[in-house]
Motif scaffolding. Structure first.
Motif, mmCIF file in Angstrom:
data_model
loop_
_atom_site.group_PDB
_atom_site.id
_atom_site.type_symbol
_atom_site.label_atom_id
_atom_site.label_comp_id
_atom_site.label_asym_id
_atom_site.label_seq_id
_atom_site.Cartn_x
_atom_site.Cartn_y
_atom_site.Cartn_z
ATOM 1 N N SER A 15 0.685 -1.183 -0.004
ATOM 2 C CA SER A 15 0.121 0.103 0.021
ATOM 3 C C SER A 15 0.921 1.337 0.102
ATOM 4 C CB SER A 15 -0.793 0.069 1.286
ATOM 5 O OG SER A 15 -1.722 -1.070 1.196
ATOM 6 N N LEU A 16 2.194 1.057 0.113
ATOM 7 C CA LEU A 16 2.932 2.123 0.015
ATOM 8 C C LEU A 16 3.130 3.034 -1.382
ATOM 9 C CD1 LEU A 16 5.887 1.293 2.519
ATOM 10 C CD2 LEU A 16 4.758 3.243 2.718
ATOM 11 N N ARG A 17 2.913 4.429 -1.239
ATOM 12 C CA ARG A 17 3.261 4.983 -2.566
ATOM 13 C C ARG A 17 3.947 6.252 -2.212
ATOM 14 N NH1 ARG A 17 1.870 0.838 -4.001
ATOM 15 N NH2 ARG A 17 0.117 0.051 -5.346
ATOM 16 N N PHE A 18 4.832 6.289 -3.068
ATOM 17 C CA PHE A 18 5.815 7.467 -2.794
ATOM 18 C C PHE A 18 5.693 8.467 -4.010
ATOM 19 C CE2 PHE A 18 7.789 4.032 -0.641
ATOM 20 C CZ PHE A 18 8.170 4.672 0.486
ATOM 21 N N ILE A 19 5.561 9.584 -3.771
ATOM 22 C CA ILE A 19 5.651 10.750 -4.813
ATOM 23 C C ILE A 19 7.119 11.233 -4.523
ATOM 24 C CG2 ILE A 19 4.762 12.921 -5.300
ATOM 25 C CD1 ILE A 19 2.514 12.306 -4.147
ATOM 26 N N LEU A 24 14.646 11.421 -10.314
ATOM 27 C CA LEU A 24 15.094 10.389 -9.723
ATOM 28 C C LEU A 24 14.606 9.029 -10.552
ATOM 29 C CD1 LEU A 24 14.399 11.309 -6.267
ATOM 30 C CD2 LEU A 24 16.611 11.228 -7.336
ATOM 31 N N MET A 25 13.557 9.004 -11.294
ATOM 32 C CA MET A 25 13.126 8.054 -12.200
ATOM 33 C C MET A 25 14.244 7.576 -13.216
ATOM 34 S SD MET A 25 10.082 7.198 -10.648
ATOM 35 C CE MET A 25 9.020 6.333 -11.724
ATOM 36 N N LYS A 26 14.979 8.580 -13.431
ATOM 37 C CA LYS A 26 15.947 8.173 -14.653
ATOM 38 C C LYS A 26 17.150 7.513 -14.028
ATOM 39 C CE LYS A 26 14.208 12.028 -17.183
ATOM 40 N NZ LYS A 26 14.230 13.269 -17.433
ATOM 41 N N LEU A 27 17.213 7.423 -12.707
ATOM 42 C CA LEU A 27 18.634 6.679 -12.207
ATOM 43 C C LEU A 27 18.782 5.228 -12.787
ATOM 44 C CD1 LEU A 27 18.404 7.843 -8.350
ATOM 45 C CD2 LEU A 27 20.044 8.632 -10.299
ATOM 46 N N PRO A 28 20.023 4.941 -12.931
ATOM 47 C CA PRO A 28 20.244 3.428 -13.224
ATOM 48 C C PRO A 28 19.763 2.419 -12.217
ATOM 49 C CG PRO A 28 22.221 4.742 -13.751
ATOM 50 C CD PRO A 28 21.211 5.646 -12.980
ATOM 51 N N VAL A 29 19.194 1.502 -12.493
ATOM 52 C CA VAL A 29 18.372 0.552 -11.478
ATOM 53 C C VAL A 29 17.462 0.926 -10.695
ATOM 54 C CG1 VAL A 29 19.104 -1.366 -10.001
ATOM 55 C CG2 VAL A 29 20.766 -0.843 -11.442
ATOM 56 N N VAL A 33 13.127 0.102 -10.660
ATOM 57 C CA VAL A 33 12.808 -0.144 -9.407
ATOM 58 C C VAL A 33 11.549 0.711 -9.016
ATOM 59 C CG1 VAL A 33 12.873 -0.582 -7.031
ATOM 60 C CG2 VAL A 33 14.540 -1.288 -8.455
ATOM 61 N N PHE A 34 11.613 2.158 -8.948
ATOM 62 C CA PHE A 34 10.682 2.973 -8.719
ATOM 63 C C PHE A 34 9.601 2.919 -9.529
ATOM 64 C CE2 PHE A 34 14.286 6.329 -7.191
ATOM 65 C CZ PHE A 34 14.572 5.473 -5.857
ATOM 66 N N HIS A 35 9.745 2.704 -10.933
ATOM 67 C CA HIS A 35 8.707 2.479 -11.997
ATOM 68 C C HIS A 35 7.870 1.248 -11.507
ATOM 69 C CE1 HIS A 35 6.473 2.735 -15.745
ATOM 70 N NE2 HIS A 35 7.003 1.533 -15.911
ATOM 71 N N VAL A 36 8.694 0.133 -11.336
ATOM 72 C CA VAL A 36 7.674 -1.065 -10.788
ATOM 73 C C VAL A 36 6.996 -1.133 -9.671
ATOM 74 C CG1 VAL A 36 8.374 -3.533 -10.352
ATOM 75 C CG2 VAL A 36 9.714 -2.475 -12.180
ATOM 76 N N MET A 37 7.568 -0.251 -8.797
ATOM 77 C CA MET A 37 6.773 0.058 -7.453
ATOM 78 C C MET A 37 5.769 1.060 -7.543
ATOM 79 S SD MET A 37 9.780 -0.954 -4.798
ATOM 80 C CE MET A 37 8.842 -0.928 -3.428
ATOM 81 N N GLU A 38 5.539 1.530 -8.624
ATOM 82 C CA GLU A 38 4.403 2.527 -9.096
ATOM 83 C C GLU A 38 4.830 3.807 -8.215
ATOM 84 O OE1 GLU A 38 0.960 0.634 -8.090
ATOM 85 O OE2 GLU A 38 1.133 -0.754 -10.020
ATOM 86 N N PHE A 39 5.968 4.285 -8.017
ATOM 87 C CA PHE A 39 6.311 5.655 -7.450
ATOM 88 C C PHE A 39 5.768 6.735 -8.276
ATOM 89 C CE2 PHE A 39 10.282 5.035 -4.644
ATOM 90 C CZ PHE A 39 9.671 3.886 -3.867
ATOM 91 N N ILE A 40 5.223 7.737 -7.812
ATOM 92 C CA ILE A 40 4.566 8.737 -8.509
ATOM 93 C C ILE A 40 5.490 9.987 -9.002
ATOM 94 C CG2 ILE A 40 2.696 10.598 -8.610
ATOM 95 C CD1 ILE A 40 1.212 8.430 -6.789
ATOM 96 N N PRO A 41 6.172 10.118 -10.036
ATOM 97 C CA PRO A 41 6.829 11.072 -10.360
ATOM 98 C C PRO A 41 6.326 12.546 -10.734
ATOM 99 C CG PRO A 41 6.822 9.929 -12.090
ATOM 100 C CD PRO A 41 5.864 9.434 -11.203
#
Length: 97
Positions: A15-19, A24-29, A33-41
């Motif tokens: 249920s954790l969602r990060f904004i 930071l979504m462009k960092l290698p690796v 992970v941020f994209h897969v975990m549905e972080f909100i950019p």
């Protein structure tokens, strides 16, 4: 890391969602992970972020689904002005939670 541990203990780790800043979504690796975990950019500009935030956050309206929203849009240089700006930005969103 502490939040993930707490969420795991409460049975809400999914249920954790990060904004966070979109750069930071462009960092290698980590970006992947941020994209897969549905972080909100966010771009940190209301005009660019309003529609995207509204669409993403309005999908979490079901009260049966817990949502732990963690907001990190300021970066590392926090000021009182940025705090006020963030509060005003959240007030502009018209999603009813």
């Amino acid at each position: 890391m502490y939040l993930w541990d707490l969420a795991l203990r409460k049975g809400c780790v999914g249920s954790l969602r990060f904004i966070l800043k979109s750069s930071l979504m462009k960092l290698p690796v980590f970006g992947w992970v941020f994209h897969v975990m549905e972080f909100i950019p966010v771009e940190r500009k209301w005009e660019a972020d309003a529609l995207k935030l509204r669409q993403m956050l309005c999908t979490y309206k079901n009260p049966q689904d817990p949502l732990w929203l963690v907001v990190f849009p300021e970066g590392t240089d926090f000021t009182e002005h940025k705090c006020i700006h963030s509060k005003n930005m959240l007030l502009k969103m018209d999603c009813a939670f």
